[in-house]
Design a protein around this motif. Structure first.
Motif, PDB file in Angstrom:
ATOM      1  N   LEU A 159       0.821  -1.205   0.000  1.00 25.36           N
ATOM      2  CA  LEU A 159       0.000   0.000   0.000  1.00 25.36           C
ATOM      3  C   LEU A 159       0.859   1.261   0.000  1.00 25.36           C
ATOM      4  N   GLU A 160       2.088   1.154   0.497  1.00 27.34           N
ATOM      5  CA  GLU A 160       3.007   2.294   0.551  1.00 27.34           C
ATOM      6  C   GLU A 160       3.855   2.420  -0.699  1.00 27.34           C
ATOM      7  N   GLY A 161       3.674   1.527  -1.660  1.00 30.11           N
ATOM      8  CA  GLY A 161       4.458   1.552  -2.886  1.00 30.11           C
ATOM      9  C   GLY A 161       5.203   0.249  -3.087  1.00 30.11           C
ATOM     10  N   SER A 162       6.050   0.212  -4.092  1.00 32.25           N
ATOM     11  CA  SER A 162       6.810  -0.993  -4.411  1.00 32.25           C
ATOM     12  C   SER A 162       8.143  -0.981  -3.670  1.00 32.25           C
TER      13      SER A 162
ATOM     14  N   ILE B 170      10.516 -11.908   4.143  1.00 28.83           N
ATOM     15  CA  ILE B 170       9.252 -11.470   3.567  1.00 28.83           C
ATOM     16  C   ILE B 170       8.183 -11.819   4.589  1.00 28.83           C
ATOM     17  N   ILE B 171       7.495 -10.800   5.077  1.00 32.18           N
ATOM     18  CA  ILE B 171       6.535 -10.946   6.171  1.00 32.18           C
ATOM     19  C   ILE B 171       5.117 -10.831   5.645  1.00 32.18           C
ATOM     20  N   LYS B 172       4.258 -11.696   6.173  1.00 34.48           N
ATOM     21  CA  LYS B 172       2.822 -11.542   5.941  1.00 34.48           C
ATOM     22  C   LYS B 172       2.269 -10.853   7.177  1.00 34.48           C
ATOM     23  N   GLY B 173       1.755  -9.655   7.004  1.00 33.64           N
ATOM     24  CA  GLY B 173       1.249  -8.873   8.128  1.00 33.64           C
ATOM     25  C   GLY B 173      -0.108  -9.338   8.617  1.00 33.64           C
ATOM     26  N   VAL B 174      -0.575  -8.713   9.674  1.00 35.85           N
ATOM     27  CA  VAL B 174      -1.825  -9.114  10.329  1.00 35.85           C
ATOM     28  C   VAL B 174      -3.052  -8.898   9.450  1.00 35.85           C
ATOM     29  N   ALA B 175      -2.966  -8.036   8.446  1.00 39.18           N
ATOM     30  CA  ALA B 175      -4.090  -7.795   7.539  1.00 39.18           C
ATOM     31  C   ALA B 175      -3.913  -8.542   6.217  1.00 39.18           C
ATOM     32  N   GLY B 176      -2.942  -9.477   6.161  1.00 39.54           N
ATOM     33  CA  GLY B 176      -2.706 -10.248   4.955  1.00 39.54           C
ATOM     34  C   GLY B 176      -1.795  -9.576   3.950  1.00 39.54           C
ATOM     35  N   GLU B 177      -1.233  -8.431   4.318  1.00 39.94           N
ATOM     36  CA  GLU B 177      -0.319  -7.707   3.426  1.00 39.94           C
ATOM     37  C   GLU B 177       1.080  -8.312   3.524  1.00 39.94           C
ATOM     38  N   PHE B 178       1.897  -8.113   2.494  1.00 43.25           N
ATOM     39  CA  PHE B 178       3.260  -8.627   2.458  1.00 43.25           C
ATOM     40  C   PHE B 178       4.233  -7.469   2.327  1.00 43.25           C
ATOM     41  N   TYR B 179       5.373  -7.615   2.965  1.00 45.37           N
ATOM     42  CA  TYR B 179       6.411  -6.595   2.843  1.00 45.37           C
ATOM     43  C   TYR B 179       7.756  -7.182   3.244  1.00 45.37           C
TER      44      TYR B 179
END
Length: 81
Positions: A46-49, A58-67
């Motif tokens: 959501l913050e960009g590429s 590579i983490i899967k966050g609590v809302a299902g997002e990856f970063y």
């Protein structure tokens, strides 16, 4: 000023070693990322590429997002559950 502590949350993560493209993409359900020989692994958030460097987690966050997360930050923040 008040002080705050992160809530204890269990996350899923995988280490990018530069060769485990299929494993990482499977972890991310083949979405929100791209890989090619020129740019390497790029994760679209959501913050960009963000480019993941070899060794990043590579983490899967609590809302299902990856970063991606640098190994030293990951080690300071997380422990094996």
């Amino acid at each position: 000023m008040a002080k705050f502590r992160e809530k204890p949350v269990v996350i899923d993560a995988i280490r990018w070693d530069g060769t485990n493209v299929t494993e990482v993409m499977d972890f991310m359900n083949w979405r929100n990322a791209s890989h090619d020989d020129r740019q390497g692994l790029v994760i679209h958030t959501l913050e960009g590429s963000h480019s993941a460097m070899v060794g990043d987690m590579i983490i899967k966050g609590v809302a299902g997002e990856f970063y991606p997360c640098k190994p030293d930050i990951f080690a300071a923040t997380y422990e094996v559950a």
